[in-house]
Design a protein around this motif. Structure first.
Motif, PDB file in Angstrom:
ATOM      1  N   ASP A  55       0.690  -1.091  -0.052  1.00 53.16           N
ATOM      2  CA  ASP A  55      -0.032  -0.068   0.070  1.00 53.16           C
ATOM      3  C   ASP A  55       0.983   1.196  -0.097  1.00 53.16           C
ATOM      4  OD1 ASP A  55      -1.811   1.927   0.709  1.00 53.16           O
ATOM      5  OD2 ASP A  55      -3.101   0.742   0.977  1.00 53.16           O
ATOM      6  N   ARG A  71      -7.439   3.250  -3.374  1.00 54.15           N
ATOM      7  CA  ARG A  71      -5.898   3.448  -3.005  1.00 54.15           C
ATOM      8  C   ARG A  71      -4.957   3.059  -4.186  1.00 54.15           C
ATOM      9  NH1 ARG A  71      -5.621   0.253   1.469  1.00 54.15           N
ATOM     10  NH2 ARG A  71      -8.122   0.141   1.741  1.00 54.15           N
ATOM     11  N   PHE A 107      -1.063   7.342   1.902  1.00 52.45           N
ATOM     12  CA  PHE A 107      -2.008   8.606   1.325  1.00 52.45           C
ATOM     13  C   PHE A 107      -1.513   9.935   2.358  1.00 52.45           C
ATOM     14  CE2 PHE A 107      -4.423   6.657   4.910  1.00 52.45           C
ATOM     15  CZ  PHE A 107      -4.682   7.795   5.757  1.00 52.45           C
ATOM     16  N   ARG A 119     -12.277   4.054   3.549  1.00 50.79           N
ATOM     17  CA  ARG A 119     -11.132   4.284   2.366  1.00 50.79           C
ATOM     18  C   ARG A 119     -11.317   3.129   1.477  1.00 50.79           C
ATOM     19  NH1 ARG A 119      -4.887   2.807   3.095  1.00 50.79           N
ATOM     20  NH2 ARG A 119      -4.282   3.812   1.216  1.00 50.79           N
TER      21      ARG A 119
END
Length: 365
Positions: free
Chosen positions: A172, A198, A175, A195
């Motif tokens: 990931d 992504r 953010f 969320r």
């Protein structure tokens, strides 16, 4: 590295196109991935000139829903390898040492069918082994903290998503900005933030672009916020140059404009007839310039201020406080976007004859 991914929830409204062009103008992406376009192919192709992104690959909508589109600039060597209603798979700089893979992904919105999305992701992983970025709306979260409000997510759902990411070797990208990318915007009942969108990438891609960050960009129309994936070295510079006076068509949207002109024109000017006329015109110019600066204000500055207020209101909503202010501020941001669009239309030479203002240097001279 400068890409945008957005579940726009339909581009049929002028407001949606306005927000999209504002986003592209501000972030200047080389690649743009859109989900749920809900638009016809010919309409999406026409957007190329408006967005100044010359190339597009379109995955048509199904009936009146869905639809994907991948736009990119002429300077980007991009080849689309495969696509379906849920993904567009492409390679940037194919055949070169610095080739990398980009997949725009849209997870199945139906919970019972989400396992098909993870099977597809694993299938795409086995096709090639080059640095890989995958971004989009996955419609799932990896841990409970990525959801606030509403019913708890089932652990099995999150585990299956994590397993698919692990199978592909994805990490990931994190953010910058608000922690959530989707809101149900409930008028009555509990407001839910999740969320769902992504950016994930393989370690080799992260090594290729070590300074990349994923920004959660504010939106006012869709219930999803756009993702801006860019390197730290992507700098947007604004140059301020002194401009000659121009009567702005957008001033006519304000009720105070006529009063300013009338007051300035009726002022006493002691001179001959021609001098009196020129004096009145000059008085109007000075009055409008001062009024625009103090009362009407700088639209760009006002827009930035309202967006900050919107961000603060969204934070309060995420904390469980009223969501009403978010709805109000989104409407105010949209009105400012309309005014700014009006300014840009007047500055466009293509619009001068169509608008009938003939706003030429000869006239102002």
């Amino acid at each position: 590295m400068n890409c945008i991914s957005w579940n726009c929830r339909g581009l049929g409204q002028p407001r949606a196109v306005l927000e999209l062009t504002e986003l592209v103008k501000n972030k200047s992406p080389s690649i743009l991935f859109l989900m749920e376009t809900r638009s016809k192919e010919q309409y999406l192709k026409k957007l190329c000139s408006k967005l100044k992104l010359e190339n597009v690959h379109i995955e048509p909508r199904m009936n009146t829903g869905g639809g994907l589109a991948l736009y990119w600039k002429n300077g980007i060597d991009l080849k689309v390898l495969d696509s379906s209603p849920t993904f567009i798979d492409a390679v940037v700089n194919p055949g070169m040492d610095d080739a990398w893979r980009l997949t725009g992904f849209y997870g199945n919105p139906i919970t019972a069918n989400r396992e098909h999305s993870w099977a597809l992701l694993k299938h795409l992983c086995l096709k090639m082994d080059i640095p890989w970025l995958c971004m989009g709306d996955f419609n799932e979260i990896i841990k409970a903290e990525e959801k606030k409000g509403g019913a708890n997510r089932r652990e099995r759902q999150m585990r299956e998503f994590r397993e698919a990411l692990d199978f592909c070797g994805f990490r990931d990208l994190g953010f910058v900005g608000n922690p959530f990318t989707w809101c149900n915007n409930q008028f009555d009942g509990e407001v839910t933030w999740i969320r769902l969108d992504r950016g994930v990438a393989t370690p080799s891609w992260i090594q290729m672009f070590p300074t990349v960050r994923v920004h959660h960009v504010q939106g006012t129309l869709s219930d999803h916020c756009p993702l801006w994936v860019c390197s730290d070295d992507e700098n947007i510079r604004f140059y301020n140059k002194s401009r000659p006076f121009r009567f702005e068509a957008v001033w006519l949207r304000d009720e105070g404009c006529e009063g300013i002109i009338r007051s300035a024109w009726q002022g006493e000017i002691s001179n001959d007839s021609v001098g009196k006329l020129m004096g009145k015109v000059e008085a109007c110019r000075l009055s409008l310039k001062s009024w625009s600066r103090l009362s009407f204000g700088n639209i760009r500055r006002m827009l930035m201020k309202k967006k900050k207020e919107l961000a603060a209101a969204e934070q309060l909503s995420m904390a469980g406080i009223s969501h009403e202010q978010v709805r109000i501020l989104r409407g105010e941001v949209y009105e400012l976007l309309v005014k700014e669009e009006c300014l840009w239309q007047q500055r466009s030479r293509v619009e001068w004859l169509k608008g009938g203002d003939l706003n030429t240097s000869y006239f102002h001279g």
